[in-house]
Design a protein around this motif. Sequence first.
Motif, mmCIF file in Angstrom:
data_model
loop_
_atom_site.group_PDB
_atom_site.id
_atom_site.type_symbol
_atom_site.label_atom_id
_atom_site.label_comp_id
_atom_site.label_asym_id
_atom_site.label_seq_id
_atom_site.Cartn_x
_atom_site.Cartn_y
_atom_site.Cartn_z
ATOM 1 N N LYS A 158 -22.422 -22.863 46.804
ATOM 2 C CA LYS A 158 -21.342 -22.842 45.749
ATOM 3 C C LYS A 158 -20.125 -23.673 46.194
ATOM 4 N N ASP A 174 -22.282 -43.919 37.617
ATOM 5 C CA ASP A 174 -21.077 -44.975 37.486
ATOM 6 C C ASP A 174 -20.604 -45.754 37.178
ATOM 7 N N LEU A 181 -23.275 -40.847 41.778
ATOM 8 C CA LEU A 181 -23.374 -40.009 41.762
ATOM 9 C C LEU A 181 -24.361 -38.965 42.568
ATOM 10 N N ASP A 183 -25.733 -35.418 43.197
ATOM 11 C CA ASP A 183 -25.315 -33.910 43.527
ATOM 12 C C ASP A 183 -25.304 -33.230 44.564
ATOM 13 N N VAL A 187 -20.022 -27.127 42.477
ATOM 14 C CA VAL A 187 -20.350 -27.116 40.028
ATOM 15 C C VAL A 187 -19.997 -28.662 39.466
ATOM 16 N N LYS A 188 -19.756 -29.576 40.140
ATOM 17 C CA LYS A 188 -19.621 -30.881 39.565
ATOM 18 C C LYS A 188 -20.572 -32.122 40.728
ATOM 19 N N HIS A 189 -20.953 -33.554 40.422
ATOM 20 C CA HIS A 189 -21.419 -34.153 41.271
ATOM 21 C C HIS A 189 -20.182 -34.640 41.913
ATOM 22 N N VAL A 190 -20.102 -36.003 43.135
ATOM 23 C CA VAL A 190 -19.263 -36.247 43.709
ATOM 24 C C VAL A 190 -19.967 -37.515 43.867
ATOM 25 N N LEU A 212 -13.013 -32.038 42.818
ATOM 26 C CA LEU A 212 -13.921 -32.865 42.504
ATOM 27 C C LEU A 212 -14.195 -33.460 41.109
ATOM 28 N N ASP A 213 -12.824 -33.564 39.924
ATOM 29 C CA ASP A 213 -12.381 -34.106 39.044
ATOM 30 C C ASP A 213 -12.153 -35.642 39.754
ATOM 31 N N ASP A 215 -10.967 -39.149 41.488
ATOM 32 C CA ASP A 215 -12.389 -40.159 41.636
ATOM 33 C C ASP A 215 -12.683 -40.916 42.625
#
Length: 349
Positions: A158, A174, A181, A183, A187-190, A212-213, A215
């Motif tokens: 991770k 999305d 999206l 996985d 920690v977050k999906h892309v 990762l926040d 868009d």
Amino acid sequence: MGKKNKRREADAETELNTVNGDYSDNSQNAKKLKKKEKKKKNKNKDENEIPTVSIAVAASIIDNVPTLELATRLAGQIARAATIFRINEVVVFDNKGSPDQDSKVDNSDDESSAIFFIRVLQYLETPQYLRKALFPMHNNLRFVGLLPPLDAPHHLRKHEWGPYREGVSIKERDSNSGATLVDVGLVKHVLVDQVLEPGRRVTVAMGTNRNLDSDIQRQVVSSSKPREEGAYWGYQVRYAHNISSVFKDCTYKGGYDYIIGTSEHGQIIKSSDLEIPSFRHLLIAFGGLAGLEESIEEDENLKGKNAGDAFNIYLNTCPHQGSRTIRTEEAILISLQYFQEPISRALQS
């Protein structure tokens, strides 16, 4: 005057045909030229193709194992060996005369040795964070948790960032059209720049932006892309119903161009003296309990052939053995180490 006009007309026709790419004043030369150009294009294309090394393993090695746990451990040993030696493809073959319905992995507990073997190999090759999504619970995977991880380059943690990550498309979509999206074990999906069906495994180019926040849409690439850049990216698994199908149903364009058989009855050549020609797709075959000889004898397509005749070279990679038998999982480790130098020399030539 008439002769001059005819000559001009002939010259004009030749010029027109040349512009159109057809030297029809001499159709045979035109055909030869086209053929030569096509051959040159194909040659350049082949030169860009990444060389691969495959192993073929008899499914019958599972038949002699008394418990599910030991069978799982055996499959795990072969998965580890394939990963350690950067094998690109593992072909699991039976000794059957013709194809049957056992060639596909399904969810029934009553499955053949070959399908059990394939299931475990595929499970172990898959990064840990994708397994829950890609592999439903199955009785024959009960003991995989006891196996050591492959720890291959595409099995990222991770906290690790790499230029590529394996991912699985998820049900959530999305709101922006044309994106999905995925996985990728972070920690977050892309977001990726394609609309994908859920549950599909993909290779994602992560780029350099680690935010990762944002868009930002990442790109889905071919699974061969990391390999083109020199990374080992796991092995593929294929089923063959007999030994001749291993060769005949090769998924690589042009098939295997060099095939090696291993047996205690093979030639004895020192690893340092072995010359493997330059190759695109190399295959090394390993027999089951009774060796490759039995597999060839039971294959209707190879009836009457000596075991050595089915391969470009037939080798004994562990001469003067102290034990009466060498188990296939042992033979694979011994042989893949034996072939390291000859393969390196062939790739450099």
